[in-house]
Design a protein around this motif. Structure first.
Motif, PDB file in Angstrom:
ATOM      1  N   ILE A 183      -9.809  -1.483   9.600  1.00  0.00           N
ATOM      2  CA  ILE A 183     -11.033  -1.168  10.316  1.00  0.00           C
ATOM      3  C   ILE A 183     -12.226  -1.881   9.687  1.00  0.00           C
ATOM      4  N   GLY A 184     -12.063  -2.356   8.439  1.00  0.00           N
ATOM      5  CA  GLY A 184     -13.160  -2.958   7.678  1.00  0.00           C
ATOM      6  C   GLY A 184     -13.486  -2.103   6.476  1.00  0.00           C
ATOM      7  N   LEU A 185     -13.915  -2.729   5.408  1.00  0.00           N
ATOM      8  CA  LEU A 185     -14.084  -2.027   4.136  1.00  0.00           C
ATOM      9  C   LEU A 185     -15.173  -0.957   4.172  1.00  0.00           C
ATOM     10  N   GLU A 186     -16.151  -1.065   5.069  1.00  0.00           N
ATOM     11  CA  GLU A 186     -17.215  -0.066   5.113  1.00  0.00           C
ATOM     12  C   GLU A 186     -16.679   1.311   5.505  1.00  0.00           C
ATOM     13  N   ARG A 187     -15.696   1.323   6.412  1.00  0.00           N
ATOM     14  CA  ARG A 187     -15.159   2.601   6.897  1.00  0.00           C
ATOM     15  C   ARG A 187     -13.756   2.905   6.374  1.00  0.00           C
ATOM     16  N   ALA A 188     -13.124   1.956   5.708  1.00  0.00           N
ATOM     17  CA  ALA A 188     -11.760   2.177   5.222  1.00  0.00           C
ATOM     18  C   ALA A 188     -11.686   3.399   4.325  1.00  0.00           C
ATOM     19  N   MET A 189     -10.655   4.221   4.543  1.00  0.00           N
ATOM     20  CA  MET A 189     -10.396   5.443   3.784  1.00  0.00           C
ATOM     21  C   MET A 189     -11.415   6.542   4.042  1.00  0.00           C
ATOM     22  N   SER A 190     -12.311   6.348   5.002  1.00  0.00           N
ATOM     23  CA  SER A 190     -13.165   7.448   5.451  1.00  0.00           C
ATOM     24  C   SER A 190     -12.522   8.060   6.692  1.00  0.00           C
ATOM     25  N   PHE A 191     -12.933   9.277   7.041  1.00  0.00           N
ATOM     26  CA  PHE A 191     -12.276   9.975   8.139  1.00  0.00           C
ATOM     27  C   PHE A 191     -12.950   9.694   9.474  1.00  0.00           C
ATOM     28  N   ALA A 192     -12.106   9.456  10.476  1.00  0.00           N
ATOM     29  CA  ALA A 192     -12.579   9.341  11.844  1.00  0.00           C
ATOM     30  C   ALA A 192     -12.887  10.732  12.398  1.00  0.00           C
ATOM     31  N   PRO A 193     -13.654  10.822  13.472  1.00  0.00           N
ATOM     32  CA  PRO A 193     -13.832  12.126  14.127  1.00  0.00           C
ATOM     33  C   PRO A 193     -12.497  12.690  14.594  1.00  0.00           C
ATOM     34  N   ILE A 216     -16.182   2.509  -6.416  1.00  0.00           N
ATOM     35  CA  ILE A 216     -16.727   1.649  -7.466  1.00  0.00           C
ATOM     36  C   ILE A 216     -16.066   1.985  -8.795  1.00  0.00           C
ATOM     37  N   ALA A 217     -15.601   0.988  -9.521  1.00  0.00           N
ATOM     38  CA  ALA A 217     -14.995   1.185 -10.831  1.00  0.00           C
ATOM     39  C   ALA A 217     -16.060   1.507 -11.875  1.00  0.00           C
ATOM     40  N   ALA A 218     -15.608   1.914 -13.060  1.00  0.00           N
ATOM     41  CA  ALA A 218     -16.534   2.306 -14.122  1.00  0.00           C
ATOM     42  C   ALA A 218     -17.462   1.164 -14.536  1.00  0.00           C
ATOM     43  N   ASP A 219     -16.990  -0.082 -14.359  1.00  0.00           N
ATOM     44  CA  ASP A 219     -17.831  -1.224 -14.730  1.00  0.00           C
ATOM     45  C   ASP A 219     -18.763  -1.669 -13.611  1.00  0.00           C
ATOM     46  N   GLY A 220     -18.789  -0.909 -12.513  1.00  0.00           N
ATOM     47  CA  GLY A 220     -19.708  -1.203 -11.431  1.00  0.00           C
ATOM     48  C   GLY A 220     -19.161  -2.114 -10.346  1.00  0.00           C
ATOM     49  N   ARG A 221     -17.954  -2.624 -10.525  1.00  0.00           N
ATOM     50  CA  ARG A 221     -17.378  -3.525  -9.523  1.00  0.00           C
ATOM     51  C   ARG A 221     -16.680  -2.727  -8.425  1.00  0.00           C
ATOM     52  N   PRO A 222     -16.725  -3.225  -7.181  1.00  0.00           N
ATOM     53  CA  PRO A 222     -16.025  -2.531  -6.091  1.00  0.00           C
ATOM     54  C   PRO A 222     -14.512  -2.529  -6.330  1.00  0.00           C
ATOM     55  N   ILE A 223     -13.859  -1.447  -5.939  1.00  0.00           N
ATOM     56  CA  ILE A 223     -12.399  -1.374  -5.993  1.00  0.00           C
ATOM     57  C   ILE A 223     -11.871  -1.849  -4.643  1.00  0.00           C
ATOM     58  N   THR A 224     -11.139  -2.947  -4.647  1.00  0.00           N
ATOM     59  CA  THR A 224     -10.645  -3.557  -3.422  1.00  0.00           C
ATOM     60  C   THR A 224      -9.270  -2.991  -3.069  1.00  0.00           C
ATOM     61  N   PRO A 225      -8.846  -3.123  -1.795  1.00  0.00           N
ATOM     62  CA  PRO A 225      -7.564  -2.542  -1.381  1.00  0.00           C
ATOM     63  C   PRO A 225      -6.375  -2.972  -2.218  1.00  0.00           C
ATOM     64  N   ASP A 226      -6.341  -4.218  -2.668  1.00  0.00           N
ATOM     65  CA  ASP A 226      -5.207  -4.676  -3.466  1.00  0.00           C
ATOM     66  C   ASP A 226      -5.206  -4.085  -4.874  1.00  0.00           C
TER      67      ASP A 226
END
Length: 320
Positions: A303-313, A15-25
């Motif tokens: 994989i989808g934004l919910e799990r993107a950039m999080s670690f897999a097992p 989340i950016a400082a203004d509260g908006r989500p930071i998107t991949p682009d």
């Protein structure tokens, strides 16, 4: 060190400082940082230890824009050598000048930074080219639009390892605008300062199948006395190419020494199967003695934004 697993990874706020989500682009519009996690149950769960590295530590400005991937190596007596990629913003059109940087500290992060990057593609262009690597003209290094007819500069992702008593590093590089390779350098320390002695490129046998060999990592196979090298491969042709046309994969190679010859690690080739949507992987162990390796990697945005950039097992890969 201790018996826990330590994971140092590149991180970005969702989340950016203004509260908006930071998107991949928008990822490259924001500053990344290194974050430290520990596990006491062999990677089943992780405890966040907080941020340990931010941009803007070097007097020469080599990390004035951002920090990217690297590696961490224990030196003994509680000391740690951190390798990371400094991103220099030279101008609005040259925001991706990349430099491998090595700094010392402890488990909580780097505490002693060099005044200048140990290897800088503009400053050291002649030396790097003479060692066998590709770089464009100095004024084009780090261009947002890529290098000639290929993707952006590759002089990044330093990984540190010990090879029979010698400290070495590898990182992502090129031998042509669309021809990937891996840099090999010998690391030396004097008076608390580190230097890099760059060796000839490590060329991979199937490099014609992709354009970028990113985030190289090495693991020593004690079972047969050989090195395993894992890369994250990408076939991006140019920076304007849409993401849906790009394929990312993990690949594994084997060689009797760092100097090679490197060969695909599997009978079917170098591709690691069964790890869809994983990229930027690391070995979970510095050595292996059996017929398998363990790797840990974050998910890509596919994989989808919910799990993107999080670690897999942690994944176990059978070698033979």
């Amino acid at each position: 060190m201790d018996e826990r697993l330590h994971l140092y990874c590149l991180a970005l706020a969702r989340i950016a400082a203004d509260g908006r989500p930071i998107t991949p682009d928008q990822f490259n519009d924001y500053g990344f940082h290194y974050r430290h996690f520990v596990s006491s149950d062999d990677g089943a769960s992780w405890t966040d230890q907080g941020a340990v590295l931010d941009p803007g530590n070097l007097a020469d400005g080599a990390d004035n824009g951002n920090v990217w991937s690297g590696g961490v190596h224990p030196l003994g007596n509680g000391q740690v050598l951190f390798g990371f990629t400094g991103i220099e913003h030279a101008s609005a059109s040259r925001q991706f000048i990349q430099s491998p940087i090595f700094a010392t500290g402890d488990l909580t992060g780097p505490t002693h930074f060099p005044a200048a990057a140990q290897s800088h593609p503009v400053r050291d262009r002649t030396q790097i080219i003479e060692a066998g690597y590709y770089l464009p003209e100095s004024e084009a290094i780090g261009s947002n639009n890529g290098e000639e007819d290929g993707p952006i500069l590759a002089w990044r992702d330093p990984f540190i390892f010990e090879d029979h008593g010698t400290l070495r590093a590898v990182w992502s590089a090129k031998v042509g605008p669309r021809e990937p390779c891996v840099t090999h350098a010998v690391l030396s320390e004097s008076g608390g300062e580190w230097t890099t002695d760059i060796q000839p490129p490590i060329r991979l046998p199937d490099a014609a199948d992709y354009t970028q060999a990113e985030v190289p990592k090495l693991c020593w196979d004690e079972g047969n006395g050989s090195w395993l090298m894992m890369i994250s491969a990408c076939d991006r042709l140019h920076e304007q190419q849409p993401d849906h046309e790009i394929t990312k994969s993990l690949r594994l190679y084997r060689a009797p020494s760092v100097d090679g010859p490197w060969e695909p690690a599997f009978p079917h080739g170098s591709l690691i199967r069964g790890v869809d949507h994983l990229f930027g992987a690391s070995f979970a162990d510095r050595t292996t003695t059996g017929r398998s390796i363990r790797l840990i990697a974050p998910y890509t945005v596919k994989i989808g934004l919910e799990r993107a950039m999080s670690f897999a097992p942690i994944q176990t890969i059978t070698l033979y």
